[in-house]
Design an enzyme around this catalytic site. Structure first.
Site, PDB file in Angstrom:
ATOM      1  N   GLN A 269       5.474 -24.167 -28.770  1.00 57.18           N
ATOM      2  CA  GLN A 269       5.410 -25.237 -29.762  1.00 57.18           C
ATOM      3  C   GLN A 269       6.195 -26.465 -29.314  1.00 57.18           C
ATOM      4  O   GLN A 269       7.377 -26.376 -29.012  1.00 57.18           O
ATOM      5  CB  GLN A 269       5.975 -24.761 -31.098  1.00 57.18           C
ATOM      6  CG  GLN A 269       5.953 -25.855 -32.157  1.00 57.18           C
ATOM      7  CD  GLN A 269       6.142 -25.301 -33.551  1.00 57.18           C
ATOM      8  OE1 GLN A 269       7.241 -24.966 -33.951  1.00 57.18           O
ATOM      9  NE2 GLN A 269       5.054 -25.176 -34.281  1.00 57.18           N
TER      10      GLN A 269
ATOM     11  N   ARG B 297       3.291 -22.191 -35.088  1.00 62.40           N
ATOM     12  CA  ARG B 297       4.171 -21.828 -36.197  1.00 62.40           C
ATOM     13  C   ARG B 297       4.287 -22.983 -37.181  1.00 62.40           C
ATOM     14  O   ARG B 297       4.393 -24.137 -36.769  1.00 62.40           O
ATOM     15  CB  ARG B 297       5.564 -21.481 -35.670  1.00 62.40           C
ATOM     16  CG  ARG B 297       6.577 -21.208 -36.753  1.00 62.40           C
ATOM     17  CD  ARG B 297       7.888 -20.749 -36.188  1.00 62.40           C
ATOM     18  NE  ARG B 297       8.618 -21.805 -35.501  1.00 62.40           N
ATOM     19  CZ  ARG B 297       9.374 -22.714 -36.107  1.00 62.40           C
ATOM     20  NH1 ARG B 297       9.480 -22.723 -37.428  1.00 62.40           N
ATOM     21  NH2 ARG B 297      10.021 -23.630 -35.423  1.00 62.40           N
TER      22      ARG B 297
ATOM     23  N   HIS C 206       7.595 -29.651 -30.833  1.00 61.92           N
ATOM     24  CA  HIS C 206       7.852 -30.268 -32.131  1.00 61.92           C
ATOM     25  C   HIS C 206       7.468 -31.734 -32.014  1.00 61.92           C
ATOM     26  O   HIS C 206       7.841 -32.391 -31.050  1.00 61.92           O
ATOM     27  CB  HIS C 206       9.341 -30.128 -32.476  1.00 61.92           C
ATOM     28  CG  HIS C 206       9.645 -30.408 -33.911  1.00 61.92           C
ATOM     29  ND1 HIS C 206       9.562 -31.664 -34.442  1.00 61.92           N
ATOM     30  CD2 HIS C 206      10.017 -29.594 -34.936  1.00 61.92           C
ATOM     31  CE1 HIS C 206       9.880 -31.608 -35.734  1.00 61.92           C
ATOM     32  NE2 HIS C 206      10.161 -30.360 -36.051  1.00 61.92           N
TER      33      HIS C 206
ATOM     34  N   GLU D  15      11.442 -32.069 -39.594  1.00 61.04           N
ATOM     35  CA  GLU D  15      10.184 -32.296 -40.286  1.00 61.04           C
ATOM     36  C   GLU D  15      10.458 -32.689 -41.737  1.00 61.04           C
ATOM     37  O   GLU D  15       9.605 -33.262 -42.407  1.00 61.04           O
ATOM     38  CB  GLU D  15       9.367 -30.996 -40.230  1.00 61.04           C
ATOM     39  CG  GLU D  15       7.931 -31.153 -40.613  1.00 61.04           C
ATOM     40  CD  GLU D  15       7.091 -29.949 -40.169  1.00 61.04           C
ATOM     41  OE1 GLU D  15       7.426 -29.324 -39.145  1.00 61.04           O
ATOM     42  OE2 GLU D  15       6.115 -29.650 -40.851  1.00 61.04           O
TER      43      GLU D  15
ATOM     44  N   ARG E 255       2.181 -28.774 -36.857  1.00 57.60           N
ATOM     45  CA  ARG E 255       2.954 -29.367 -35.764  1.00 57.60           C
ATOM     46  C   ARG E 255       2.139 -29.571 -34.498  1.00 57.60           C
ATOM     47  O   ARG E 255       2.286 -30.598 -33.812  1.00 57.60           O
ATOM     48  CB  ARG E 255       4.149 -28.477 -35.443  1.00 57.60           C
ATOM     49  CG  ARG E 255       5.231 -28.602 -36.489  1.00 57.60           C
ATOM     50  CD  ARG E 255       6.403 -27.715 -36.162  1.00 57.60           C
ATOM     51  NE  ARG E 255       7.466 -27.921 -37.145  1.00 57.60           N
ATOM     52  CZ  ARG E 255       8.580 -27.205 -37.190  1.00 57.60           C
ATOM     53  NH1 ARG E 255       8.771 -26.237 -36.322  1.00 57.60           N
ATOM     54  NH2 ARG E 255       9.489 -27.470 -38.090  1.00 57.60           N
TER      55      ARG E 255
ATOM     56  N   PHE F 293       6.414 -29.348 -46.510  1.00 56.26           N
ATOM     57  CA  PHE F 293       6.519 -29.288 -45.060  1.00 56.26           C
ATOM     58  C   PHE F 293       5.115 -29.194 -44.490  1.00 56.26           C
ATOM     59  O   PHE F 293       4.175 -28.821 -45.198  1.00 56.26           O
ATOM     60  CB  PHE F 293       7.336 -28.055 -44.655  1.00 56.26           C
ATOM     61  CG  PHE F 293       8.547 -28.374 -43.817  1.00 56.26           C
ATOM     62  CD1 PHE F 293       9.473 -29.314 -44.239  1.00 56.26           C
ATOM     63  CD2 PHE F 293       8.774 -27.722 -42.609  1.00 56.26           C
ATOM     64  CE1 PHE F 293      10.603 -29.589 -43.473  1.00 56.26           C
ATOM     65  CE2 PHE F 293       9.901 -27.994 -41.833  1.00 56.26           C
ATOM     66  CZ  PHE F 293      10.809 -28.933 -42.261  1.00 56.26           C
TER      67      PHE F 293
ATOM     68  N   LEU G  92      16.190 -32.810 -31.899  1.00 56.18           N
ATOM     69  CA  LEU G  92      15.272 -32.630 -33.014  1.00 56.18           C
ATOM     70  C   LEU G  92      15.473 -33.643 -34.148  1.00 56.18           C
ATOM     71  O   LEU G  92      16.580 -33.952 -34.537  1.00 56.18           O
ATOM     72  CB  LEU G  92      15.460 -31.219 -33.579  1.00 56.18           C
ATOM     73  CG  LEU G  92      14.404 -30.768 -34.577  1.00 56.18           C
ATOM     74  CD1 LEU G  92      13.047 -30.701 -33.909  1.00 56.18           C
ATOM     75  CD2 LEU G  92      14.774 -29.414 -35.137  1.00 56.18           C
TER      76      LEU G  92
ATOM     77  N   HIS H 238      10.085 -26.913 -28.466  1.00 56.03           N
ATOM     78  CA  HIS H 238      10.888 -26.505 -29.613  1.00 56.03           C
ATOM     79  C   HIS H 238      10.939 -24.999 -29.835  1.00 56.03           C
ATOM     80  O   HIS H 238      11.972 -24.454 -30.196  1.00 56.03           O
ATOM     81  CB  HIS H 238      10.308 -27.193 -30.846  1.00 56.03           C
ATOM     82  CG  HIS H 238      11.066 -26.944 -32.114  1.00 56.03           C
ATOM     83  ND1 HIS H 238      12.402 -27.225 -32.237  1.00 56.03           N
ATOM     84  CD2 HIS H 238      10.676 -26.444 -33.309  1.00 56.03           C
ATOM     85  CE1 HIS H 238      12.802 -26.911 -33.459  1.00 56.03           C
ATOM     86  NE2 HIS H 238      11.783 -26.425 -34.130  1.00 56.03           N
TER      87      HIS H 238
END
Lengths: 245, 606, 253
Positions: free
Chosen positions: B234, B414, B236, B253, B314, B121, B250, B379
Site C-alpha cells: 500500500q 487495506r 498511502h 487520512e 487509498r 475515512f 505520513l 505505507h
C-alpha cells in the site's frame, strides 16, 4: 552546498567520552536527526542513536543539542548560524550506554508503580468531551523523557531514589483525572512519588515537545490535591463533618 | 560455541506494537507465562504513527452502520481478495475490542451525547473511525502498554530476534541479540507469536520507521511458513513531499475525513475524474454535494449528501496523485495540494493537532492558512504470513502471526482505520491461540546447539570481514531498486530487471562488513536486518511479476484490467531447498449467507 | 554492564552546554525583584507619611488602620499578607527558586545542592502548601481595594473621575486577574473534581474553572503587571500627597 559542523559526543561507560567533529552537507528543511543519519550512512556507521518515527510522535531521539534538551527530529538545522558548531550530547540524567544512547530503564520501573485506571463496576461509559480535555492533554505524552532529563531533582540532585519525575506525574494525573476513575493515588504520589520534591521551576514544561502544560495542569493540580489531604486543616475538618453525616 | 543467556516461557511474542501487546495481554490472561520482545523501547512501536482512527461499527454517529456493512466495505476495498473469515471476524469483533480499550483507560474523543466519536475515512460507507484527535495509535499503544505492565508480562526491550528455533517440525523458541551490548539470547518457548509489522524500509519513500525491515515475514519464511499476497504494497496517497528530510512522512487520512480537498496545480478537484465506475455512486457527484457533506460533518448533523471523492480508497487516490504529477499537474515539489485551510482554524487545530504541529515545525506551512503538498508514500504491506483466521496459527506448529505481518485480512488494498482494529482483533486471537496451543504441549521442547551456533555465526560474519560493502550503501541500493522497479505501477520487463538486481544484492550481502564492536552498533544491526529486507523485497517483486492483472494496490501497466479469474487464487511464497517457490493457491469460498450481503448492497445502491 | 556514567557535563554551578543566552531571564527577574523590594522597603519603612490624597488611598496602606499608641508604619500591619500570598504563589516560586536560590538558575544549567535536596518537603518550604489560606486573605484585601477604587470616584460629595481613579481601578483590575488566576483557586473552584458533567453543580463549577483557567494561563503576566501597577498606584498617590504632582480631573459631575 552549505555545510554544517556537528560536534557529536562519542563514548561508552568504560572509556572517557570525547567529541568528534563531522562536516555534513545541509539540505533545505533538514533536521538534526537527518544530519546524524548522514554521519551514520556516510561517515561513521558505528555512531549509536535511538530513533523511530522521525515525526516527533515516538519520542526516541531525545538528546541535548547545544545544551538544550530536544528531539533531534524536531530541531531544524536552519536555526543555526552558518559555521556555528552544533554540539550534540546524550541526555545527561540517565546512565550512558554509548554515544547518544542512554539507559532509560528507570522510567519503566517507575511506571510499574502507578496503580492502573480503575473504573467503577457500574460505569455507564457516557462522559462528555469537557470531562476528558484535561486527560487527553496528559495522554499526548510521547515518553521522550526530556522532562525527566531536564528536571533538576533528577538531573542535579540525583533523587531517583525518592522522586518519580514529571513524566509520571503527568501519567498519574491522566488516570487520577479520568472522569470514571475511582482510585486515589494521592497518598502514593506524596509518599513514594516524591511530589513534594518538585519546586515547580517549570523546566519540564519548557522542554516538552508535545507542549503539555506539565507544571500548571498536572503537577500543581496534584500538589493541590496533596494539600487537600495533608496540609489543609479546614478541608480535613469538612471531610470529617461530611463523613459524619 | 556461542555464549548466550536462556529464558523459558510458554509463549514468546515478537514485536510490541498493538498486535504484539494485545497478544501478550491475552496469552497472559489465559494463565501461561509470556515474554514480549521488541526491537525498540517499549511504547515506541510503529503503532504510535497511526493517526486517524480505529474502524469499528459502533454506529455512534451513523446509526445505519453495522458489522455487515463494515465487512462489505472491507471486502470491496480489498478487491475481493480478502480472506472472508478474517474480514468477518474483524468486522464483528472490532466494536467489542474498542470498548475494551476504553475500559482499560483509553480516552476517545466524544460525541455530544457522551459516546465514542467516529469520523469518516476512505472506503468506509459510514462514519466509523473511533479516534483521539490524530494520535489514535499512541492512545492505543499507551493503553495496552499500561495494561500489559500490570499483568506481569516480562518485557525484553531493544532485542532483535534473528531466527526461530525448532524441534523437528514444531517451534521451540527463538534466538536473538540485545542491541545494547550484542549479547545473545535464546528464548525457549512452546509457541511464538510474530507481530513485527511490515517492511517499508526497503523503499526509498516510506512512512515507516527503521524497525520496519520485514523481520517477521523473513523469520516465518525461513521457518517454513508461507507468505501470501506479497505483491500488494500500500502506497498511502498523502505523505509529505517537502522538505526532503521529511519526504514520505505520513499525513493522516483524517485530514480528508475532516473535509480536506485534493487539488492539482490548476486548482482542479481531480478526484472526481478518478472514481472507478463500480463505486462512483457512493461518492458526491459534484463540489456542491461534497460541500453539503462537509458542512454536515462540521455541524455533527445528518445529511443525504454523499462523501467527497477524496475519500475514495487509498490505492485509487495514490494512483490518481501519481498520474496527476506525471502529467505535469503537480506542485513545485512533485505532489498535489491537500487543503483544509478553508475550515475554521480552531477546528483544524483541535481535530488535527499533530498535523498542524508537524507542518508548522518541519515544513514552515501553517495548514490553517495554506494547503499542504502531498504525494504517495510506501505505507503498509497487505501481504504476509498466511494464518488461520480463528487462531492466527500459521502452518508451522507453534507459530502464530498477527497484525501487519500476517496476510489475507486486507486483500489487495487495506482501508484506512482497518489496521488498528486488525491489531487488536487478531492480536487477541493470536494470543489466545498461542496460549491454548502452549497449554496443550506437555514437555519442554529440545533445541539443538547447531541451530543456535549457526544463528550466532551468521551474526558474527560481518564483524569478522574487512573491506566489504557498507550495509548503509547496500540499503540505499535496495531502496533504489524497489522504488524504481516495484513501485506503484509495475511492468513485466521492469520487474524482471528488478529481480535480477535483487539477486546481485543478495550476493553482495554475503560480503558486507562492519567495523567496531557489538556495543550498540547500528551498522552491525543493519547487516542482519538487510537480509530480512531482501527476502521481503524478493517476495514482493516475484509475486508482482506473477500476478498478471491490476487489482487494488497492484497496478500493472501491461495488464491494466482486473481479471476475475485471478480473484480465485492467492500467490503464496514459501522456501523450498533454500529457494523461493511461488504457488497459486485457491482462495477459500465465501459462504452463501455472506455473499448475500453483497447482493443486498447492490440493491440498496441501485 | 558497568553503570558508571561518563557524563559529558560535570554538575557545578552554571555548568552547561547551552550556548544561548540563558542567563538573561534569571537576571531580569532578579532585577525586577530587587527593584520592587527596595521601593517597598523605602515606602513602607522610611517614607510612610504620604499615604493618601483626597479620595485616593495608596494600596500599600489600605485599609487605613489607625491604632492609638501605634507609632510605626501602618504598612507593617498590612504588607505581610500580599507578600506571603506572592511568596507562596506557584508562579513566583518558580521565579525566585530560579533567580534567587539558583536551584536551578535555568533549565539544563548546573547548580549547587546535591543529594541532600529536600524540595518542599521540609520546614520552611513545606509552608508553601498553605498558599490557599493566603489566597483567602488576598481575596479579602482585593475586595477592600475595590472599595478604595469605588471611593476614588467621588470627591467632596461630587462624582469625580481623576487620573488617580483610573490608576487605582486599573491596579484593582490587574490584581483581580492575578488573584483570580491563582492555581489554588483553580483547584478549589473545580479542578479538584474528577468529572465535570456528572451533576449540574459540577457543571457550574466547570464553567467557573474554565474562567479561572483562562486567567491562569497568563498568571506570570498578571503577576508582574499587577506588581508594577500596585507600585505605580502607590507612587502616584505619594506624589500627589507630597504635592509634587497634581491630579488631573477627567470627569466631574
Amino acid at each position: 552546498m552549505r555545510e554544517a559542523i556537528l560536534k557529536v559526543f562519542r563514548g561508552t561507560p568504560v572509556e572517557a567520552g570525547k567529541f568528534i567533529t563531522y562536516k555534513v552537507p545541509v539540505e533545505e528543511g533538514m533536521v538534526v536527526l537527518d544530519a546524524i543519519h548522514y554521519i551514520q550512512g556516510y561517515l561513521d556507521p558505528e555512531l549509536s542513536v535511538r530513533w523511530n518515527c522521525k515525526a516527533a510522535k515516538c519520542g526516541s531521539c531525545s538528546a541535548e543539542v547545544n545544551g538544550d534538551p530536544s528531539l533531534m527530529c524536531k530541531t531544524r538545522m536552519d536555526q543555526f548560524a552558518e559555521g556555528e558548531e552544533i554540539t550534540i550530547e546524550p541526555i545527561k540524567t540517565f546512565p550512558l550506554i554509548k554515544d547518544l544512547v542512554t539507559d532509560v530503564s528507570f522510567n519503566y520501573e517507575v511506571n510499574k508503580q502507578i496503580p492502573p485506571f480503575c473504573p467503577a463496576d457500574d460505569a455507564t461509559w457516557i462522559f462528555k468531551q469537557e470531562d476528558i480535555d484535561r486527560v487527553q492533554e496528559f495522554r499526548k505524552c510521547i515518553e521522550c523523557f526530556l522532562c525527566q532529563d531536564v528536571c533538576h531533582v533528577l538531573r542535579d540532585h540525583e533523587r531517583k531514589d525518592a522522586f518519580w519525575g514529571p513524566r509520571f506525574f503527568v501519567r498519574s494525573a491522566g488516570v487520577e483525572m479520568h472522569p470514571l476513575d475511582c482510585g486515589n493515588r494521592i497518598p502514593l504520589l506524596e509518599e513514594q512519588g516524591g511530589l513534594g520534591f518538585c519546586n515547580i521551576t517549570k523546566c519540564c514544561t519548557e522542554v516538552c515537545p508535545e507542549e503539555i502544560h506539565i507544571t500548571d495542569n498536572a503537577i500543581i493540580a496534584l500538589k493541590e490535591r496533596v494539600v487537600d489531604e495533608y496540609h489543609d486543616p479546614l478541608a480535613a475538618l469538612l471531610r470529617r463533618v461530611f463523613k459524619g453525616k | 560455541m556461542a555464549n548466550y543467556e536462556i529464558h523459558e516461557y510458554d509463549v514468546l511474542v515478537v514485536g510490541a506494537g498493538g498486535a504484539g501487546l494485545r497478544a501478550a495481554i491475552e496469552a497472559s490472561a489465559q494463565g501461561v507465562s509470556v515474554a514480549l520482545v521488541c526491537k525498540s523501547l517499549l511504547g515506541k512501536a510503529h503503532t504510535v504513527m497511526a493517526e486517524g482512527g480505529i474502524a469499528a461499527a459502533l454506529s455512534n454517529v451513523d446509526q445505519q452502520d453495522n458489522w455487515e456493512t463494515h465487512f462489505c466495505d472491507t471486502i470491496s476495498g480489498g478487491k475481493h481478495l480478502n480472506n472472508w473469515r478474517m474480514a468477518q471476524l474483524h468486522a464483528q469483533e472490532s466494536p467489542e475490542r474498542v470498548r475494551e480499550l476504553e475500559r482499560w483507560g483509553a480516552v476517545f474523543d466524544r460525541t455530544s451525547d457522551g459516546q465514542i466519536l467516529q469520523r469518516a475515512f476512505g472506503g468506509h460507507k459510514w462514519k466509523r473511525l473511533c479516534h483521539v484527535g490524530d494520535r489514535t495509535g499512541l492512545e492505543m499503544i499507551r493503553t495496552l502498554q499500561d495494561r500489559g505492565v500490570h499483568q506481569g508480562i516480562s518485557v525484553y526491550m531493544e532485542c532483535t530476534i534473528t531466527r526461530l528455533l525448532k524441534d523437528g517440525e514444531k517451534i521451540a523458541g527463538a534466538f536473538g541479540y540485545f542491541r545494547q551490548d550484542g549479547r545473545y539470547v535464546v528464548f525457549k518457548a512452546k509457541a511464538v507469536v510474530l507481530a513485527t509489522g511490515g517492511a517499508g524500509r526497503s523503499y526509498p519513500v516510506t512512512s515507516n520507521s527503521w524497525e520496519y525491515t520485514g523481520d517477521g515475514h523473513a523469520l516465518a519464511y525461513e521457518a517454513g511458513a508461507d507468505l501470501i499476497d506479497m505483491e500488494f504494497v500500500q502506497f498511502h496517497p498523502t505523505g509529505m513531499v517537502w522538505p526532503p528530510g521529511v519526504r514520505g512522512l505520513l499525513v493522516t487520512e483524517g485530514v480528508r475525513g475532516e473535509g480536506g480537498l485534493l487539488r492539482n496545480n490548476a486548482g482542479e478537484r481531480f478526484m472526481f475524474r478518478y472514481l472507478p465506475e463500480s463505486t462512483r455512486k457512493d461518492y458526491a457527484e459534484n463540489e456542491e454535494e461534497s460541500k453539503r457533506w462537509v458542512d454536515a460533518v462540521l455541524k455533527g448533523a445528518k445529511t443525504e449528501a454523499r462523501r467527497p471523492p477524496e475519500l475514495s480508497t487509498r490505492d485509487n487516490v495514490a494512483r490518481a496523485i501519481y498520474l496527476e504529477v506525471k502529467e505535469g499537474k503537480g506542485t513545485p515539489h512533485g505532489g498535489v495540494f491537500l487543503d483544509i485551510s478553508y475550515l475554521n482554524s480552531e477546528r483544524v487545530k483541535k481535530k488535527l493537532p499533530s498535523m498542524y504541529q508537524q507542518f508548522k515545525d518541519l515544513a514552515d506551512v501553517d495548514i490553517t492558512k495554506q494547503p499542504m503538498e502531498v504525494g504517495p508514500t510506501m505505507h503498509y504491506m497487505m501481504g504476509g504470513v498466511r494464518v488461520d483466521a480463528d487462531t492466527a496459527a500459521t502452518r508451522v506448529p507453534g507459530l502464530f502471526a498477527a497484525g501487519e505481518v500476517s496476510g489475507g485480512m486486507h486483500g489487495a488494498n487495506r482501508l484506512g482505520g482497518n489496521s488498528l482494529s486488525d491489531l487488536i482483533v487478531f492480536g487477541r486471537r493470536a494470543g489466545a491461540g498461542a496460549a491454548e496451543y502452549a497449554a496443550g504441549q506437555e514437555d519442554r521442547l529440545q533445541v539443538s546447539e547447531d541451530q543456535i551456533n549457526a544463528a550466532a555465526e551468521e551474526l558474527e560474519a560481518p564483524l569478522t570481514k574487512k573491506g566489504g560493502s557498507s550495509p548503509y550503501e547496500l540499503q540505499r541500493s535496495l531502496q533504489e531498486i524497489m522504488g524504481e522497479h516495484v513501485g506503484i505501477f509495475r511492468e513485466d520487463a521492469v520487474l524482471a530487471a528488478g529481480i535480477a538486481k535483487l539477486e546481485e544484492i543478495k550476493e553482495e550481502l554475503k560480503t558486507v562488513s562492519i567495523s567496531g564492536s557489538k556495543l550498540y552498533n547500528p551498522g552491525w544491526h543493519l547487516c542482519r536486518d538487510l537480509k530480512n529486507m531482501i527476502i521481503c523485497s524478493e517476495a514482493i517483486a516475484r509475486s508482482a511479476l506473477a500476478r498478471t492483472e491490476s487489482r487494488g494496490a497492484h497496478s500493472r501497466l501491461d495488464y491494466p484490467d482486473t481479471d476475475p479469474e485471478q480473484a480465485k487464487f492467492n500467490i503464496a511464497i514459501s522456501r523450498l531447498d533454500g529457494v523461493m517457490k511461488l504457488e497459486k493457491t485457491p482462495r477459500p469460498e465465501m459462504p452463501a449467507d455472506l455473499k448475500k450481503l453483497f447482493e443486498k448492497k447492490e440493491q440498496t445502491n441501485a | 554492564m558497568n553503570q558508571t556514567t561518563t557524563s559529558p557535563v560535570p554538575a557545578k554551578l552554571g555548568a552547561t552546554s547551552r550556548s544561548n543566552a540563558w542567563l538573561i531571564e534569571p537576571a531580569v527577574i532578579f532585577c525586577g525583584f530587587a527593584l520592587f523590594v527596595c521601593y517597598v522597603t523605602w515606602r513602607a519603612l522610611y517614607d510612610w507619611q504620604y499615604i493618601e490624597w483626597g479620595p485616593y488611598l495608596s494600596p500599600f496602606f489600605s485599609p487605613k488602620l489607625i491604632f492609638p499608641g501605634w507609632q510605626w508604619s501602618p504598612a507593617i500591619l498590612l504588607l505581610w499578607e500580599p507578600a506571603a500570598f506572592r511568596a507562596t504563589c506557584y508562579y513566583f516560586r518558580k521565579a525566585y527558586y530560579r533567580a534567587l536560590f539558583l536551584d536551578p538558575p535555568a533549565c539544563a544549567v548546573g547548580h549547587l545542592g546535591g543529594h541532600k535536596y529536600t524540595g518542599e518537603n521540609r520546614f520552611p518550604l513545606i509552608l508553601q502548601n498553605v498558599h490557599r489560606y493566603f489566597l483567602y486573605l488576598a481575596l479579602t484585601v482585593l475586595a477592600l481595594l475595590w472599595v478604595d477604587a469605588f471611593v476614588a470616584c467621588s470627591y467632596r460629595g461630587h462624582i469625580r473621575i481623576g487620573v488617580g481613579t483610573v490608576v487605582l481601578t486599573v491596579n484593582c483590575l490587574l490584581l483581580s486577574f492575578y488573584t483570580c488566576g491563582c492555581h489554588a483557586l483553580r483547584h478549589l473552584v473545580g479542578g479538584r473534581l474528577k468529572c465535570f458533567s456528572c451533576s449540574t453543580a459540577a457543571h457550574g463549577q466547570f464553567k467557573i474553572w474554565q474562567c479561572v483557567t483562562r486567567l491562569n494561563e497568563r498568571h506570570a503576566l498578571w503577576a508582574w503587571t499587577s506588581l508594577g501597577t500596585v507600585a505605580f498606584a502607590d507612587f502616584y498617590v505619594r506624589m500627589l500627597a507630597a504635592g509634587v504632582w497634581t491630579d488631573i480631573s477627567l470627569l466631574q459631575l
